[in-house]
Design a protein around this motif. Sequence first.
Motif, PDB file in Angstrom:
ATOM      1  N   LEU A 171     -36.378  -9.671 -38.642  1.00  0.00           N
ATOM      2  CA  LEU A 171     -36.913  -8.891 -37.530  1.00  0.00           C
ATOM      3  C   LEU A 171     -38.209  -8.183 -37.920  1.00  0.00           C
ATOM      4  CD1 LEU A 171     -33.612  -7.281 -36.149  1.00  0.00           C
ATOM      5  CD2 LEU A 171     -34.981  -9.093 -35.070  1.00  0.00           C
ATOM      6  N   VAL A 172     -38.330  -7.852 -39.207  1.00  0.00           N
ATOM      7  CA  VAL A 172     -39.558  -7.200 -39.674  1.00  0.00           C
ATOM      8  C   VAL A 172     -40.748  -8.124 -39.469  1.00  0.00           C
ATOM      9  CG1 VAL A 172     -40.748  -6.266 -41.693  1.00  0.00           C
ATOM     10  CG2 VAL A 172     -38.315  -5.761 -41.319  1.00  0.00           C
ATOM     11  N   ARG A 173     -40.595  -9.383 -39.834  1.00  0.00           N
ATOM     12  CA  ARG A 173     -41.678 -10.345 -39.667  1.00  0.00           C
ATOM     13  C   ARG A 173     -41.894 -10.667 -38.184  1.00  0.00           C
ATOM     14  NH1 ARG A 173     -44.279 -14.267 -42.812  1.00  0.00           N
ATOM     15  NH2 ARG A 173     -44.995 -16.085 -41.626  1.00  0.00           N
ATOM     16  N   LEU A 174     -40.808 -10.691 -37.420  1.00  0.00           N
ATOM     17  CA  LEU A 174     -40.886 -11.087 -36.019  1.00  0.00           C
ATOM     18  C   LEU A 174     -41.441  -9.979 -35.131  1.00  0.00           C
ATOM     19  CD1 LEU A 174     -40.160 -13.435 -34.080  1.00  0.00           C
ATOM     20  CD2 LEU A 174     -37.916 -12.361 -33.789  1.00  0.00           C
ATOM     21  N   LEU A 175     -41.008  -8.724 -35.387  1.00  0.00           N
ATOM     22  CA  LEU A 175     -41.364  -7.620 -34.497  1.00  0.00           C
ATOM     23  C   LEU A 175     -42.189  -6.525 -35.152  1.00  0.00           C
ATOM     24  CD1 LEU A 175     -37.876  -7.183 -32.758  1.00  0.00           C
ATOM     25  CD2 LEU A 175     -39.848  -8.446 -31.894  1.00  0.00           C
ATOM     26  N   GLY A 176     -42.216  -6.517 -36.478  1.00  0.00           N
ATOM     27  CA  GLY A 176     -42.903  -5.442 -37.176  1.00  0.00           C
ATOM     28  C   GLY A 176     -41.921  -4.454 -37.780  1.00  0.00           C
ATOM     29  N   GLN A 177     -42.362  -3.730 -38.791  1.00  0.00           N
ATOM     30  CA  GLN A 177     -41.503  -2.826 -39.540  1.00  0.00           C
ATOM     31  C   GLN A 177     -40.903  -1.730 -38.654  1.00  0.00           C
ATOM     32  OE1 GLN A 177     -40.858  -3.117 -43.028  1.00  0.00           O
ATOM     33  NE2 GLN A 177     -39.268  -1.638 -42.523  1.00  0.00           N
TER      34      GLN A 177
END
Length: 288
Positions: A39-45
């Motif tokens: 989700l970090v890569r997909l939506l941001g930290q």
Amino acid sequence: MIDMIAALQPLVLGAVLIWSARVKLFSRHAAAAAGRSALVRLLGQHRALPAYRLLGGVELALGALLVLPPALPLEAVAATVLTAGFLAYLTYARHAAPASSCGCLSARPTPVSGRSLARAGLLLAAAGLAWLAGGGWAGALAGRPVAGGAVLVAELAAVVALSPELDAAWLLPLRRLRARLTHPLRGGTGVPLLATVQQLQLSDAYRRVAPLLRSDVREHWDDGDWRFVGHAARYQGRPATAVFAVPLADGEPDAVRVAVVDDATGHTLLSVAAAPPPAGPRLSVAPV
């Protein structure tokens, strides 16, 4: 029979979704799990944790609807959409962020694997089967309690077996029990496994295939005057097993031979024989 199995699928799906929601909503490690996910890569930290919590809320709500009566067709539709989303997300995570953690059924750091994808596929199939349900799971279970109970146990066991993040709860204890019962450091001939490993690690065969190895000793067995030792390997991008043949009566490293076997087909991809070749069994073996 198919009607009974279909009627039980909402219970299976609901139980899995509620368990998954428990991790996302109530675990004290949820923030860390979200930070390790794709989700970090997909939506941001900054959006990863809110999205992780939101998904947990959706899982809890849908899981409760699936478990509680009445059984509605719309619930099966929603479950199909959600499980298809799980499969798509895990496929994305495995290819776009291979170092990320699944964060599905446990906060334990666990990379997305083929087992994770298979579990998502199993849940998607269960959701599709739920469309055929003609009634609630309680009535189906009451009508055929033995068969229904067996179906539930088999499906939930499959979900657990396909969940690497749950291995610590059942697989590792089984391995420890096996080690206590079988004494894996001693083969049937009385030759310690450590001596065999030292011999093969000094061999030219081991040096030649060492870059392909991906695990320590995974399995070993004795056959006549030989001990076979298996390691997980990777050959030209394909999962394989490196099987070393070590003579029990000859302690010379030069007597060791090895075959690298394709896990999918069982075909030998690479074979390194000793020089001069010792007498012994051929290494056309199935993967361990």
